[in-house]
Design a protein around this motif. Sequence first.
Motif, PDB file in Angstrom:
ATOM      1  N   ALA A  47       0.856  -1.190   0.000  1.00 57.68           N
ATOM      2  CA  ALA A  47       0.000   0.000   0.000  1.00 57.68           C
ATOM      3  C   ALA A  47       0.889   1.235   0.000  1.00 57.68           C
ATOM      4  N   ALA A  48       0.800   2.031  -1.046  1.00 59.10           N
ATOM      5  CA  ALA A  48       1.596   3.256  -1.126  1.00 59.10           C
ATOM      6  C   ALA A  48       1.122   4.257  -0.082  1.00 59.10           C
ATOM      7  N   ALA A  51      -2.590   5.499   0.472  1.00 56.00           N
ATOM      8  CA  ALA A  51      -3.559   4.490   0.045  1.00 56.00           C
ATOM      9  C   ALA A  51      -4.431   4.069   1.232  1.00 56.00           C
ATOM     10  N   ARG A  52      -5.538   3.408   0.918  1.00 59.44           N
ATOM     11  CA  ARG A  52      -6.423   2.921   1.980  1.00 59.44           C
ATOM     12  C   ARG A  52      -6.429   1.393   1.978  1.00 59.44           C
ATOM     13  N   ARG A  72      -1.085   4.896   6.593  1.00 53.50           N
ATOM     14  CA  ARG A  72      -2.101   4.652   5.571  1.00 53.50           C
ATOM     15  C   ARG A  72      -3.491   4.791   6.191  1.00 53.50           C
ATOM     16  N   ASP A 115      -7.582   0.487  -1.689  1.00 54.88           N
ATOM     17  CA  ASP A 115      -6.535   0.150  -2.649  1.00 54.88           C
ATOM     18  C   ASP A 115      -5.899  -1.207  -2.387  1.00 54.88           C
ATOM     19  N   LEU A 116      -6.010  -1.698  -1.169  1.00 55.60           N
ATOM     20  CA  LEU A 116      -5.439  -2.992  -0.778  1.00 55.60           C
ATOM     21  C   LEU A 116      -6.417  -3.686   0.151  1.00 55.60           C
ATOM     22  N   GLY A 167      -4.612  -3.700  -8.054  1.00 59.10           N
ATOM     23  CA  GLY A 167      -4.607  -3.741  -6.597  1.00 59.10           C
ATOM     24  C   GLY A 167      -4.400  -5.153  -6.077  1.00 59.10           C
TER      25      GLY A 167
END
Length: 355
Positions: A47-48, A51-52, A72, A115-116, A167
């Motif tokens: 997760a960058a 990101a969520r 995050r 996102d993840l 993702g």
Amino acid sequence: MDSRSWLLLEPDPPELRLPEDLRARDPFGGRDCGWVAQMRPFVRHYAAPGARVFDPFCGFGTTLLAAALEGRDACGLEIDPARAQLARERLHRHGIDAPIATGTLPETPAPAPFDLCLTNVPYFGCRWPGEADAQAGQLYLERDYEAYLRRLRDLFHAVRDALPEDGYCIVMAENLNLDGRLLPLAWDLARVLGALFVARDERLLCYRREARPLAPGDARSDRSHEYALVFQKQRERVCLDSTRDALQALRDAGFAFDLYGSYPRWLADPGVREPADADLLLPDDQAEFDRLLWWLHERDYALSLWGEPLRPPLRLPRLREHWYVRAQRRDRLGRLVRLDLSLADQAGRQTPAAR
């Protein structure tokens, strides 16, 4: 995270563990609460920043806490309202405000885009002490293993629909020992996820536990490891040459079908995006459809109906309910052929584009 295929995890420090007063309010006594240390490496790596992270089985909010500690955002779903409240209280004590909805996929959507997906599945065979009438849909209460796997498939199908392209969906699970017999939950779950995502890799998560001697022939272990199954939402590449050969073999065997969708578009213009499968429209003929399924089965195609393994025959009304049967085969060089079989008279289908 580095290139090692295993991670040796250390217990969480006291300040990150589930507080004792919250643990005492849980019917399980918080025995199934995971470690923040288990989740943090995966949050950092997959997760960058900004990101969520979403946990569809958020329990006591462990994944959400790990995400927040790594900078995050996070959100979660929890079917048990009491546990959802415990998770909110736990996060509040850390100054974290992450949305947690009460419910389960696919009936209840995630409370925010994500996102993840990072989660640990509720294990089959647990003796849930809560009120059964108040826990409709609780996987801990599922009595049948195949039904349990089907429900996981439906849940992760909803995850795939909500996950952005490329993702990751990372799921922690271990194989279980029930009544002295190994139940390969992690491996069966990998099969379920493999029908929805592209399998990327695995990590073996190891926990320090004191060894004990075993009597000769005693096969039991201390279950001091579990798997992190790493999957990605992505179009898996099929081998176009092998697909062309497979379609020709079907024609040579006397099967009638029309092609539609991305594969004939690619045949007409190889400059467009390569197809992820070949979609076949078949005549409404039960005997001929059964002959096709047996032909594919005898040539070692894996047949599935919405991710569930299928052995022929299949009645056409059931095919109409599920829209298509997937037939795929992978050779020793990794070349993939994927055929999706539908009936030509099904509503909503496109006009056949090629013969």
